[in-house]
Scaffold this active site. Sequence first.
Site, PDB file in Angstrom:
ATOM      1  N   ASP A 188     109.693  -0.448 -29.952  1.00  0.00           N
ATOM      2  CA  ASP A 188     109.497  -1.883 -29.706  1.00  0.00           C
ATOM      3  C   ASP A 188     110.845  -2.614 -29.647  1.00  0.00           C
ATOM      4  OD1 ASP A 188     106.922  -2.887 -29.315  1.00  0.00           O
ATOM      5  OD2 ASP A 188     106.414  -2.748 -31.444  1.00  0.00           O
ATOM      6  N   LYS A 225      98.217   0.228 -23.910  1.00  0.00           N
ATOM      7  CA  LYS A 225      99.435   1.031 -24.114  1.00  0.00           C
ATOM      8  C   LYS A 225      99.100   2.525 -24.124  1.00  0.00           C
ATOM      9  CE  LYS A 225     101.747  -2.758 -26.522  1.00  0.00           C
ATOM     10  NZ  LYS A 225     102.202  -3.379 -27.767  1.00  0.00           N
ATOM     11  N   GLN A 273     101.389  -2.640 -34.107  1.00  0.00           N
ATOM     12  CA  GLN A 273     101.003  -3.819 -33.333  1.00  0.00           C
ATOM     13  C   GLN A 273     100.973  -5.071 -34.209  1.00  0.00           C
ATOM     14  OE1 GLN A 273     100.664  -3.768 -30.021  1.00  0.00           O
ATOM     15  NE2 GLN A 273     100.037  -5.886 -29.798  1.00  0.00           N
TER      16      GLN A 273
HETATM   17  N1  GUN Z   1     102.273  -8.184 -30.344  1.00  0.00           N
HETATM   18  C1  GUN Z   1     102.522  -8.880 -29.214  1.00  0.00           C
HETATM   19  N2  GUN Z   1     103.464  -8.261 -28.476  1.00  0.00           N
HETATM   20  C2  GUN Z   1     103.809  -7.148 -29.147  1.00  0.00           C
HETATM   21  C3  GUN Z   1     104.735  -6.092 -28.877  1.00  0.00           C
HETATM   22  O1  GUN Z   1     105.445  -6.057 -27.871  1.00  0.00           O
HETATM   23  N3  GUN Z   1     104.797  -5.111 -29.834  1.00  0.00           N
HETATM   24  C4  GUN Z   1     104.034  -5.137 -30.960  1.00  0.00           C
HETATM   25  N4  GUN Z   1     104.200  -4.144 -31.823  1.00  0.00           N
HETATM   26  N5  GUN Z   1     103.185  -6.102 -31.236  1.00  0.00           N
HETATM   27  C5  GUN Z   1     103.066  -7.093 -30.325  1.00  0.00           C
END
Ligand code: GUN
Length: 295
Positions: free
Chosen positions: A125, A58, A102
């Site tokens: 998110d 990311k 995350q």
């Molecule tokens: N863990 C798996 N997918 C995601 C996501 O899209 N965002 C976050 N914050 N954690 C994740």
Amino acid sequence: MTAATTFQLLDGKRCSDSLKADIAKEAAEVKERRGQPPHLAAVLVGNDGASKTYVEAKVKACESVGFRSSLIRLPETITEEELLHRVAALNDDQDLDGFIVQLPLPSHIDPEHVTLAIDPRKDVDGFHPVNIGNMVLGLPSFLPATPSGICELLKYYSVETAGRHCVVVGRSNIVGTPMSILLSRNAYPGNCTVTLAHSRTRDLPSITRQADILVVAIGKPEFITADMVKPGAVVIDVGIHRIPDASKKNGFRLVGDVRVEEVSAVCSAITPVPGGVGPMTITSLLLNTLKAARG
Ligand code: GUN
């Protein structure tokens, strides 16, 4: 025409590269206007290897489109209270357009408490109930990255959705449930008749065989076999798993939730793993961050 000549690989890398070129232009415009590019922060708690890989991807994606990014690493031992304080500080940080925490979090921290503590205006998110509620009502919101990335991919490949039967397998808050909502909206992509299947669904193959569009987010390696797929269906594989493979240099190969070789012989289009849904998820996060920066 035979089915073989119309087969389409839904290339998420290609689609996301195209979207990222537009995002980079718009990020430059934001910078020109306010002196700062869009700025995303990612909070990583602990040392989970997969989470670290995702968060690093990311951050790298931010760099590739000229965003600013901040990676905030916190120890596994952080208390929920301390983490909630960090979230409050990020909510108040005027330098920041959006941030993510995350998941998964260590077991002593309730992810719901953390999600609820994030200011919905910075929740890129799209996990906060305010954003989910607005999404359900069709009001402006940050859309969850994976389902919204899948919508972008369907759009890129002009996949017809109106009136088609979409079966979503898996009802997670992050993927399956929001996917079912987005594809049933009166919009494009959307206007599908949606069935949301899950672990308690009876005779799953008889349901998945009805799908014109099959979205699989069940988290089980190679779960969907050719006999579960309608000939000519469009198949979206959300899963990504490491399978031990001694023939590979690194000792593993990546597979999705779909047994790709046999299903490819039946369906009309499929997302590869890797290079399908994964890049689209990250690009959707960039789109949400750009939206947050634009206000
Ligand atoms: N863990 C798996 N997918 C995601 C996501 O899209 N965002 C976050 N914050 N954690 C994740």
